[in-house]
Scaffold this motif. Structure first.
Motif, short mmCIF file in Angstrom:
data_model
loop_
_atom_site.label_atom_id
_atom_site.label_comp_id
_atom_site.label_asym_id
_atom_site.label_seq_id
_atom_site.Cartn_x
_atom_site.Cartn_y
_atom_site.Cartn_z
N ALA A 192 -14.85 -2.54 6.91
CA ALA A 192 -13.60 -3.00 7.54
C ALA A 192 -13.38 -4.48 7.26
O ALA A 192 -14.34 -5.25 7.20
N ILE A 193 -12.11 -4.84 7.09
CA ILE A 193 -11.73 -6.25 7.14
C ILE A 193 -10.90 -6.43 8.41
O ILE A 193 -10.25 -5.49 8.88
N VAL A 194 -10.94 -7.64 8.94
CA VAL A 194 -10.21 -7.93 10.18
C VAL A 194 -8.92 -8.66 9.82
O VAL A 194 -8.92 -9.56 8.97
N ASN A 195 -7.85 -8.26 10.49
CA ASN A 195 -6.56 -8.90 10.31
C ASN A 195 -6.22 -9.76 11.52
O ASN A 195 -6.35 -9.30 12.66
N ALA A 196 -5.79 -11.00 11.28
CA ALA A 196 -5.29 -11.88 12.35
C ALA A 196 -3.81 -11.56 12.52
O ALA A 196 -2.96 -12.17 11.88
N VAL A 256 -18.45 -5.73 7.96
CA VAL A 256 -17.14 -6.17 8.42
C VAL A 256 -16.93 -7.61 7.98
O VAL A 256 -17.86 -8.41 7.98
N ALA A 257 -15.69 -7.90 7.55
CA ALA A 257 -15.36 -9.25 7.09
C ALA A 257 -14.21 -9.81 7.93
O ALA A 257 -13.22 -9.11 8.18
N PHE A 258 -14.37 -11.04 8.38
CA PHE A 258 -13.39 -11.71 9.25
C PHE A 258 -12.71 -12.88 8.54
O PHE A 258 -13.38 -13.64 7.84
N PRO A 259 -11.43 -13.09 8.83
CA PRO A 259 -10.83 -14.39 8.52
C PRO A 259 -11.07 -15.29 9.71
O PRO A 259 -11.68 -14.86 10.71
N SER A 260 -10.60 -16.51 9.65
CA SER A 260 -10.73 -17.44 10.78
C SER A 260 -9.53 -17.21 11.71
O SER A 260 -8.47 -17.79 11.52
N ILE A 261 -9.74 -16.37 12.71
CA ILE A 261 -8.64 -15.92 13.59
C ILE A 261 -8.03 -17.10 14.35
O ILE A 261 -8.77 -17.95 14.88
N SER A 262 -6.72 -17.13 14.40
CA SER A 262 -5.93 -18.10 15.19
C SER A 262 -5.84 -19.51 14.62
O SER A 262 -5.15 -20.35 15.20
N THR A 263 -6.56 -19.81 13.52
CA THR A 263 -6.60 -21.22 13.07
C THR A 263 -5.54 -21.57 12.03
O THR A 263 -5.57 -22.65 11.46
N GLY A 264 -4.60 -20.64 11.78
CA GLY A 264 -3.49 -20.93 10.88
C GLY A 264 -2.23 -21.14 11.69
O GLY A 264 -2.09 -22.12 12.42
N ALA A 265 -1.31 -20.17 11.62
CA ALA A 265 -0.03 -20.27 12.32
C ALA A 265 -0.21 -20.47 13.82
O ALA A 265 0.64 -21.09 14.47
N TYR A 266 -1.29 -19.95 14.40
CA TYR A 266 -1.51 -20.05 15.84
C TYR A 266 -2.19 -21.36 16.26
O TYR A 266 -2.45 -21.56 17.45
N ARG A 267 -2.53 -22.22 15.26
CA ARG A 267 -2.88 -23.64 15.48
C ARG A 267 -4.13 -23.90 16.34
O ARG A 267 -4.27 -24.98 16.92
N PHE A 268 -5.01 -22.93 16.47
CA PHE A 268 -6.28 -23.17 17.19
C PHE A 268 -7.09 -24.13 16.32
O PHE A 268 -7.31 -23.84 15.15
N PRO A 269 -7.55 -25.27 16.85
CA PRO A 269 -8.31 -26.20 16.00
C PRO A 269 -9.56 -25.52 15.44
O PRO A 269 -10.36 -24.96 16.21
N LEU A 284 -21.18 -16.72 5.19
CA LEU A 284 -19.96 -17.53 5.22
C LEU A 284 -19.58 -17.81 3.77
O LEU A 284 -20.40 -18.34 3.01
N THR A 285 -18.35 -17.48 3.39
CA THR A 285 -17.97 -17.71 2.01
C THR A 285 -16.48 -18.00 1.91
O THR A 285 -15.72 -17.72 2.83
N GLN A 286 -16.10 -18.58 0.79
CA GLN A 286 -14.68 -18.89 0.56
C GLN A 286 -14.07 -17.77 -0.26
O GLN A 286 -14.70 -17.24 -1.17
N GLY A 287 -12.83 -17.40 0.05
CA GLY A 287 -12.17 -16.41 -0.77
C GLY A 287 -11.02 -15.74 -0.06
O GLY A 287 -10.58 -16.19 1.01
N ASP A 288 -10.54 -14.68 -0.70
CA ASP A 288 -9.38 -13.92 -0.23
C ASP A 288 -9.89 -12.62 0.38
O ASP A 288 -10.49 -11.79 -0.30
N ILE A 289 -9.63 -12.44 1.66
CA ILE A 289 -10.19 -11.29 2.37
C ILE A 289 -9.65 -9.96 1.84
O ILE A 289 -10.30 -8.92 1.97
N THR A 290 -8.48 -9.98 1.21
CA THR A 290 -7.91 -8.71 0.72
C THR A 290 -8.72 -8.15 -0.44
O THR A 290 -8.54 -7.00 -0.83
N ARG A 291 -9.63 -8.95 -1.00
CA ARG A 291 -10.43 -8.46 -2.13
C ARG A 291 -11.82 -8.01 -1.73
O ARG A 291 -12.62 -7.63 -2.58
N VAL A 292 -12.09 -8.05 -0.44
CA VAL A 292 -13.44 -7.76 0.03
C VAL A 292 -13.66 -6.26 0.19
O VAL A 292 -12.88 -5.56 0.84
#
Ligand code: AR6
Length: 177
Positions: A22-26, A115-128, A10-18
């Motif tokens: 594969a990186i995962v897109n939300a 594989v690297a993931f962002p936190s899916i659905s927790t931005g514009a899609y407002r999943f807590p 688990l780390t902080q950062g910008d997924i586009t630099r990983v």
């Protein structure tokens, strides 16, 4: 099965630099780009990604599609469409879990090792995020246990606050499973 804890990061950062297989897109169901992490991935990958996405003709919520990574350091992008949070009574939790499983089906089929993931659905899609984190982590740990080919699964959290939420959720899961 004993799990090597270092396979999950688990780390902080910008997924586009990983740099990963594969990186995962939300993404959204059009797969034609948007804001948030989707916009960032399309900007960094360049127009080749949008051209390939156009050939896919969309993706239903909960499913996933794989493309090339183009100008990204990652070799592939796996696009998944998370649920829009509608209060939690529309099957959002199960749909979010299904996103992670759909991504890992592609990871398995393609023999990907990282594989690297962002936190899916927790931005514009407002999943807590406090509800999304344990769902995500449960699926990531299940995939790591099931797929020995996987050397590393990373979650890229965009803010230190989000990273804290995931860290606490992982600690809580560790205590119960
Ligand atoms: N690296 C890692 N995480 C990021 C980045 C980045 N570069 N940029 C944003 N995030 P969101 P969603 C975080 O809104 O909720 C799009 O318009 C962000 O802080 O990107 O699934 C799509 O086209 C948040 O924690 O995705 C869809 O229409 C997380 O990524 C819709 O948004 C997810 O936020 C999908 O909404």
């Amino acid at each position: 099965m004993t799990q090597n804890p270092y396979r999950l990061l688990l780390t902080q950062g910008d997924i586009t630099r990983v740099d990963a297989d594969a990186i995962v897109n939300a993404a959204n169901t059009s797969l034609l780009g948007g804001g948030g992490v989707d916009g960032a991935i399309h900007r960094a990958a360049g127009p080749g990604l949008l051209d390939e996405c156009r050939t896919l003709r969309g993706c239903p919520t909960g499913e996933a599609r794989i493309t090339g990574g183009y100008n990204l350091p990652a070799r592939h992008v796996i696009h998944t469409v998370g649920p829009v949070w509608q209060g939690g009574h529309k099957g959002e939790r199960e749909t979010l879990a299904r996103c992670y499983r759909s991504v890992f089906e592609l990871v398995e089929r393609q023999g990907l090792r990282s594989v690297a993931f962002p936190s899916i659905s927790t931005g514009a899609y407002r999943f807590p995020i406090s509800e999304a984190a344990p769902i995500a982590l449960r699926e990531l740990r299940a995939a790591l246990a099931r797929l020995p080919q996987l050397e590393r699964v990373t979650v890229l959290l965009f803010s230190p606050e989000d990273l804290d939420v995931y860290r606490q959720a992982l600690a809580a899961l560790g205590a119960t499973s």
